[in-house]
Design an enzyme around this catalytic site. Sequence first.
Site, PDB file in Angstrom:
ATOM      1  N   SER A  92       1.840  13.599  26.992  1.00 47.53           N
ATOM      2  CA  SER A  92       2.946  12.823  27.568  1.00 47.53           C
ATOM      3  C   SER A  92       2.496  12.074  28.828  1.00 47.53           C
ATOM      4  O   SER A  92       2.782  10.881  28.974  1.00 47.53           O
ATOM      5  CB  SER A  92       4.145  13.724  27.875  1.00 47.53           C
ATOM      6  OG  SER A  92       3.803  14.762  28.763  1.00 47.53           O
ATOM      7  N   ASP A  94      -0.178  16.651  35.883  1.00 47.41           N
ATOM      8  CA  ASP A  94      -0.571  15.953  34.661  1.00 47.41           C
ATOM      9  C   ASP A  94      -0.951  14.502  34.937  1.00 47.41           C
ATOM     10  O   ASP A  94      -1.977  13.999  34.480  1.00 47.41           O
ATOM     11  CB  ASP A  94       0.583  15.969  33.643  1.00 47.41           C
ATOM     12  CG  ASP A  94       1.003  17.376  33.272  1.00 47.41           C
ATOM     13  OD1 ASP A  94       0.394  18.331  33.796  1.00 47.41           O
ATOM     14  OD2 ASP A  94       1.942  17.516  32.471  1.00 47.41           O
TER      15      ASP A  94
HETATM   16  P1  ADP Z   1       2.203  17.582  25.907  1.00 42.47           P
HETATM   17  O1  ADP Z   1       2.386  16.630  27.029  1.00 42.47           O
HETATM   18  O2  ADP Z   1       1.848  18.949  26.352  1.00 42.47           O
HETATM   19  O3  ADP Z   1       1.255  17.096  24.854  1.00 42.47           O
HETATM   20  P2  ADP Z   1       4.980  17.050  25.590  1.00 42.47           P
HETATM   21  O4  ADP Z   1       6.034  17.656  24.746  1.00 42.47           O
HETATM   22  O5  ADP Z   1       5.162  16.994  27.051  1.00 42.47           O
HETATM   23  O6  ADP Z   1       3.606  17.760  25.194  1.00 42.47           O
HETATM   24  O7  ADP Z   1       4.743  15.551  25.122  1.00 42.47           O
HETATM   25  C1  ADP Z   1       4.556  15.252  23.763  1.00 42.47           C
HETATM   26  C2  ADP Z   1       5.355  14.026  23.426  1.00 42.47           C
HETATM   27  O8  ADP Z   1       4.691  12.852  23.957  1.00 42.47           O
HETATM   28  C3  ADP Z   1       5.447  13.784  21.945  1.00 42.47           C
HETATM   29  O9  ADP Z   1       6.508  14.527  21.367  1.00 42.47           O
HETATM   30  C4  ADP Z   1       5.724  12.291  21.913  1.00 42.47           C
HETATM   31  O10 ADP Z   1       7.077  12.043  22.207  1.00 42.47           O
HETATM   32  C5  ADP Z   1       4.868  11.775  23.063  1.00 42.47           C
HETATM   33  N1  ADP Z   1       3.544  11.390  22.533  1.00 42.47           N
HETATM   34  C6  ADP Z   1       2.387  12.047  22.643  1.00 42.47           C
HETATM   35  N2  ADP Z   1       1.384  11.419  21.991  1.00 42.47           N
HETATM   36  C7  ADP Z   1       1.943  10.338  21.423  1.00 42.47           C
HETATM   37  C8  ADP Z   1       1.453   9.275  20.589  1.00 42.47           C
HETATM   38  N3  ADP Z   1       0.183   9.232  20.172  1.00 42.47           N
HETATM   39  N4  ADP Z   1       2.328   8.326  20.220  1.00 42.47           N
HETATM   40  C9  ADP Z   1       3.612   8.364  20.629  1.00 42.47           C
HETATM   41  N5  ADP Z   1       4.138   9.329  21.392  1.00 42.47           N
HETATM   42  C10 ADP Z   1       3.324  10.305  21.787  1.00 42.47           C
HETATM   43 MG    MG Z   2       3.798  16.924  28.582  1.00 43.22          MG
END
Ligand code: ADP
Ligand code: MG
Length: 410
Positions: free
Chosen positions: A138, A205
């Site tokens: 994110s 982050d």
């Molecule tokens: P983390 O940050 O630990 O990976 P989070 O739940 O905070 O997990 O963030 C994940 C979210 O970020 C996904 O559910 C999506 O909404 C967004 N995200 C992450 N990678 C992508 C991507 N490649 N394309 C679009 N959205 C993304």
């Molecule tokens: Mg996150």
Amino acid sequence: MKPEASSQPAAETLTDLRSFFQRTFASPPTRVVQAPGRLELLGNHTDYNLGLVMSLAVDKYIFMASAPRHDGRIELASSAFAEREKFACDRIEKNAAAPWANYVKGVLLQLRRHGVNFSGFNAAIHGTIPLGAGLSSSAALETATALTLRQLYPFTLTESGAATPPRRNSRGELPSLDRKEKMALAKACLAAESEFVGVNCGLLDQISALFGKAGHVIQIDCLQLSVAHEPLAAGLSVIVCDSGVKHELVAGEYNERRRHCESAARSLGVKALRFVTPSELEAGKTHLSEVDYRCAYHIVGENQRVIFGERALREGDIDQFGQYLFQSHESSRDFFKNSCPELDLLVELARAHPGCLGARLTGGGFGGATINLVREAEAKSFTQTMARQYQERTGRRLEPLVCRVVDGAR
Ligand code: ADP
Ligand code: MG
């Protein structure tokens, strides 16, 4: 599109990203940016307690290809999601059908609030960061968005808002971001996540995604908002083991722990747990509820471990450094209670491997991943053993991820 195996994005990934953009928007992109994932190395939940944390930027990325448009429209596509998201610059709102776009929209709104103007763009996103596995996809998405906007509509962000925009050189490149700008962008991205997406996270982050340095640990002081770098000893592999248990930060465990930390600080008469030493905590114990005390004990201990860990790194005592990782995990498990049986098992299995110097849960907890410091020569044996044993014990597949420590977003 395939995951990356080295610190540089494979040419194939960028070619695929460009053709994804071309297929989606019927013209080529003019800009491509990348933002790395991050791993919290030591210092768990310390960031929002204004404490100390060590992190690493790693070679899993969000790539964003873009081109400007001047009709006041924005269109986003991601290789991770089927739906495309289209909206007007002057109507940036949540859409329940494309929650992933909230991370982008939140950043756009924050930047606009700081005086950054834009009149539309198309963007295609491709990520090699596993979602929700503790590598902060994110924050990478947020920082990639901020850098994309800077590329398309150059601006300089300061504490007081957007200042004179930077000039491109003869090759059309913008100057690299200085520390102050990186910090201002990190804050804007954090505000996007907490105010628009609704996840009350700390600055770790976003700072990590922007301040990464190849081969170095990022040392963050969340009170001073200062960043330093210390080389990570050579000959080590950083390996992530995703338990496969989903953490749901938005759902509230994180916010609840945060409330306990804030409540403990209030009861101890300080602004944040950063200002509490271990002996002060013990002296004030009777003023705290049991759960507030447990949470505070973890945070105060984590700050100590970061201080000791920095010394161990400086002195090249990587065995001692690894011990702090194990201790950190035990504190999460027993005091902060943000571990889970699968994470505990991963750390137990890692500890039993002769090549492993240290292991702990990384990130928010409640599922997600562990970070493991492993002697490079034993990395292969480690990943194979872990995958086999974890599957035997839980029936879950484990694909350990060997990460390189890389530079921040650009
Ligand atoms: P983390 O940050 O630990 O990976 P989070 O739940 O905070 O997990 O963030 C994940 C979210 O970020 C996904 O559910 C999506 O909404 C967004 N995200 C992450 N990678 C992508 C991507 N490649 N394309 C679009 N959205 C993304
Ligand atoms: Mg996150």
